[in-house]
Motif scaffolding. Structure first.
Motif, short mmCIF file in Angstrom:
data_model
loop_
_atom_site.label_atom_id
_atom_site.label_comp_id
_atom_site.label_asym_id
_atom_site.label_seq_id
_atom_site.Cartn_x
_atom_site.Cartn_y
_atom_site.Cartn_z
N UNK A 73 41.13 -23.49 -24.66
CA UNK A 73 41.91 -22.78 -23.64
C UNK A 73 41.02 -21.95 -22.72
N UNK A 74 39.97 -21.39 -23.25
CA UNK A 74 39.07 -20.59 -22.41
C UNK A 74 38.29 -21.45 -21.42
N UNK A 75 37.78 -22.58 -21.88
CA UNK A 75 36.93 -23.42 -21.03
C UNK A 75 37.71 -24.44 -20.20
N UNK A 76 38.91 -24.79 -20.66
CA UNK A 76 39.64 -25.87 -20.00
C UNK A 76 39.10 -27.24 -20.36
N UNK A 77 38.17 -27.29 -21.29
CA UNK A 77 37.59 -28.56 -21.75
C UNK A 77 38.08 -28.84 -23.17
N UNK A 78 37.84 -30.06 -23.68
CA UNK A 78 38.50 -30.41 -24.93
C UNK A 78 37.60 -30.89 -26.06
N UNK A 79 36.39 -31.35 -25.78
CA UNK A 79 35.58 -31.93 -26.86
C UNK A 79 34.87 -30.85 -27.69
N UNK A 80 34.75 -31.14 -28.96
CA UNK A 80 34.07 -30.25 -29.92
C UNK A 80 33.00 -31.08 -30.62
N UNK A 81 31.78 -30.57 -30.64
CA UNK A 81 30.67 -31.27 -31.31
C UNK A 81 30.34 -30.55 -32.60
N UNK A 82 30.30 -31.32 -33.68
CA UNK A 82 29.97 -30.78 -35.01
C UNK A 82 28.88 -31.63 -35.65
N UNK A 83 28.23 -31.08 -36.67
CA UNK A 83 27.22 -31.83 -37.42
C UNK A 83 27.89 -32.73 -38.46
N UNK A 84 27.28 -33.88 -38.70
CA UNK A 84 27.55 -34.61 -39.93
C UNK A 84 27.11 -33.71 -41.11
N UNK A 85 27.74 -33.93 -42.27
CA UNK A 85 27.45 -33.21 -43.52
C UNK A 85 27.98 -31.77 -43.50
N UNK A 86 28.70 -31.40 -42.45
CA UNK A 86 29.27 -30.05 -42.39
C UNK A 86 30.68 -30.06 -42.96
N UNK A 141 24.51 -24.98 -43.36
CA UNK A 141 25.43 -25.94 -43.98
C UNK A 141 25.50 -25.64 -45.47
N UNK A 142 26.72 -25.42 -45.98
CA UNK A 142 26.89 -24.99 -47.36
C UNK A 142 27.11 -26.13 -48.33
N UNK A 143 28.34 -26.67 -48.35
CA UNK A 143 28.66 -27.73 -49.28
C UNK A 143 27.78 -28.95 -49.14
N UNK A 144 27.24 -29.18 -47.95
CA UNK A 144 26.36 -30.32 -47.70
C UNK A 144 24.93 -30.12 -48.14
N UNK A 145 24.62 -28.97 -48.79
CA UNK A 145 23.29 -28.86 -49.38
C UNK A 145 22.45 -27.67 -48.98
#
Length: 502
Positions: free
Chosen positions: A183-196, A273-277
């Motif tokens: 809502x703040x940016x008006x954009x929609x994509x979110x980038x996350x790490x694998x193993x997170x 990253x916690x659960x992933x190691x």
């Protein structure tokens, strides 16, 4: 010969419908599976079991009720039959119905940070709030404890991280962060790490980079996965770590460019990253991520659900990365040391100000629950007044030394990582291969290790091929050394189970 052309006299007469959109006649299905929907027990009468005081049920009563009515979440339901019946806790120890003592070696789900002697100030404040005003819906009124907790958290966070929302879980906190960023940016994509891992609700589960995302069918759009600078089966190109770090940053930036910077609202990363190691980004990486976010007008969110409030030897994990201040921070677990469900989503002032004239767009009935906030408020004060973070820093070298000792003593351990009181061993087979991926059923070798782990009086999470170490932050040096001795003995079962000569 008579004409075959139909006439008005040899056709069936019918009523010609007028122009319209009338409905067709329809009969819905009739209920055939008629079940008794009244409670088995009269509503004004409790069964005798429920008249017994808490703490007096027999083990058989507990097992029977568990078999009939209890479900698990991240584990198959049958695992409940072998779970210990835990009756009480004291210090860093848990005790089952047979009187067996367990040293809590992972603070359960890396959350029972103060162990099991809840500070009197926390108990008193929580009880007082429950008696004076047990609930206020967050949109109807402001409580003193909400104002106090907001002020306290804004004071211990750096820079202008001062806009506060208090959901009930880490998953909800991350949901709020995602909606806030979009809502703040008006954009929609979110980038996350694998193993997170970011949670088990719709968006937070889709943001997750490990196998738990698959349970939600991986169908929610707008989420993009990137590789952590330490991948599982390959390395970034480079003669040294500095070059490999730059290569990882180059890969992330190219991914942003291919996704379209004008579509990316948020880079949402676990600080560690916690659960992933227990994966700590290499020097310079998070600084590069922050610079990238500034360049492309993308918000940076550090998920501190597991490491916030002292686990790594800093109040927040991102404080290990010099010069880096995220736009959004979430935390949970340690905010109450798991005494009550509670989390937080904090944002910088320019984001907070943007919602002066529009709603955040996320909420829940129990957001800013006064009883949970009273618990959190006194818990955070206790961490500060009793220098719990200083205690973690003093024990960190011993933690590191002991993890090194066990790694050298057991051929089944490939390597280890440690930061503060948060550590992880990686297991491998005699040929150097990964013995098990996290999404597969527990391998026989790890079943044997888990049995030895319990027999040696340890209890905690097991996420093969990763073996986490995350005791309560109040553990003493003597207890820490004892815990590693217990794990040392248990690891011989893993050595043998994986086929090493010992």
């Amino acid at each position: 010969m008579p004409s075959a052309v139909p006439t008005i006299t040899n056709t069936v007469r019918r009523t010609v419908a007028a122009q319209g959109a009338k409905s067709w006649p329809h009969t819905g299905p009739a209920l055939t599976k008629v079940l008794d929907n009244q409670a088995a027990q009269p509503l004004r009468q409790l069964s005798p079991d429920h008249e017994q005081p808490m703490g007096t049920w027999s083990s058989e009563q507990i097992r029977d009720a568990t078999t009939n009515s209890v479900m698990l979440t991240w584990a198959p339901g049958k695992a409940r039959h072998g779970a210990p019946i835990l009756q009480r806790g004291e210090g860093v120890y848990l005790y089952d119905d047979q009187g067996k003592q367990y040293l809590d070696w992972t603070s359960q789900a890396v959350c029972s940070n103060l162990g099991y002697n809840v500070p009197e100030a926390v108990v008193d404040a929580t009880t007082r709030q429950m008696k004076e005003l047990s609930f206020v819906y967050g949109g109807l009124g402001i409580t003193e404890v909400r104002a106090r907790l907001s002020k306290l958290i804004s004071e211990i966070l750096p820079a202008d991280l001062q806009g506060m929302v208090f959901p009930s879980s880490g998953s909800e906190a991350n949901e709020a962060a995602i909606v806030m960023a979009r809502r703040f940016t008006g954009k929609h994509k979110v980038i996350n790490w694998y193993r997170s891992y970011h949670g088990g609700t719709a968006n937070s589960q889709q943001a997750t980079g490990d196998f738990r995302r698959w349970f939600g069918r991986d169908t929610i759009p707008g989420f993009v996965k990137a590789f952590h600078p330490f991948p599982l089966f390959w390395d970034f190109k480079g003669a040294d770590q500095e070059e490999r770090t730059q290569m990882a940053l180059n890969m992330l930036e190219e991914q942003i460019l291919n996704e379209g910077p004008d579509t990316v609202a948020l880079l949402q990363f676990e600080s560690v990253i916690g659960g992933g190691g227990v994966l700590v980004p290499p020097p310079g990486y998070m600084q590069g991520v922050r610079a990238m976010c500034d360049k492309y007008d993308i918000l940076l969110h550090c998920d501190e659900v597991m490491v916030g409030f002292g686990r790594t030897g800093e109040m927040f994990g991102f404080q290990h990365y010099e010069g880096v201040v995220p736009d959004i921070v979430t935390a949970a677990k340690g905010i109450t040391s798991a005494a009550l469900p509670m989390s937080m989503t904090a944002c910088r002032k320019h984001i907070m100000d943007a919602f002066e004239e529009m709603p955040l767009g996320w909420g829940s009935t129990y957001q800013a629950h006064p009883v949970a906030m009273a618990c959190a408020y006194e818990n955070v004060k206790y961490l500060i007044k009793n220098d719990i973070i200083g205690h973690v820093q003093r024990l960190a070298p011993i933690m590191e030394s002991e993890m090194k000792r066990l790694s050298e003593n057991h051929p089944s351990i490939k390597q280890y990582r440690s930061i503060g009181l948060f550590g992880c061993f990686d297991a491998h087979t005699p040929d150097g291969a990964n013995p098990q991926l996290q999404h597969t059923a527990l391998d026989k070798a790890f079943v044997e290790y888990k049995t030895a782990y319990s027999e040696n009086g340890l209890i905690g999470l097991l996420r093969p091929p990763h073996l986490h170490v995350a005791p309560p932050l109040v553990i003493t040096e003597e207890e820490l050394l004892d815990g590693f001795d217990r794990q040392d003995r248990a690891l011989y079962a893993l050595d043998q189970g994986l086929g090493f000569d010992v």
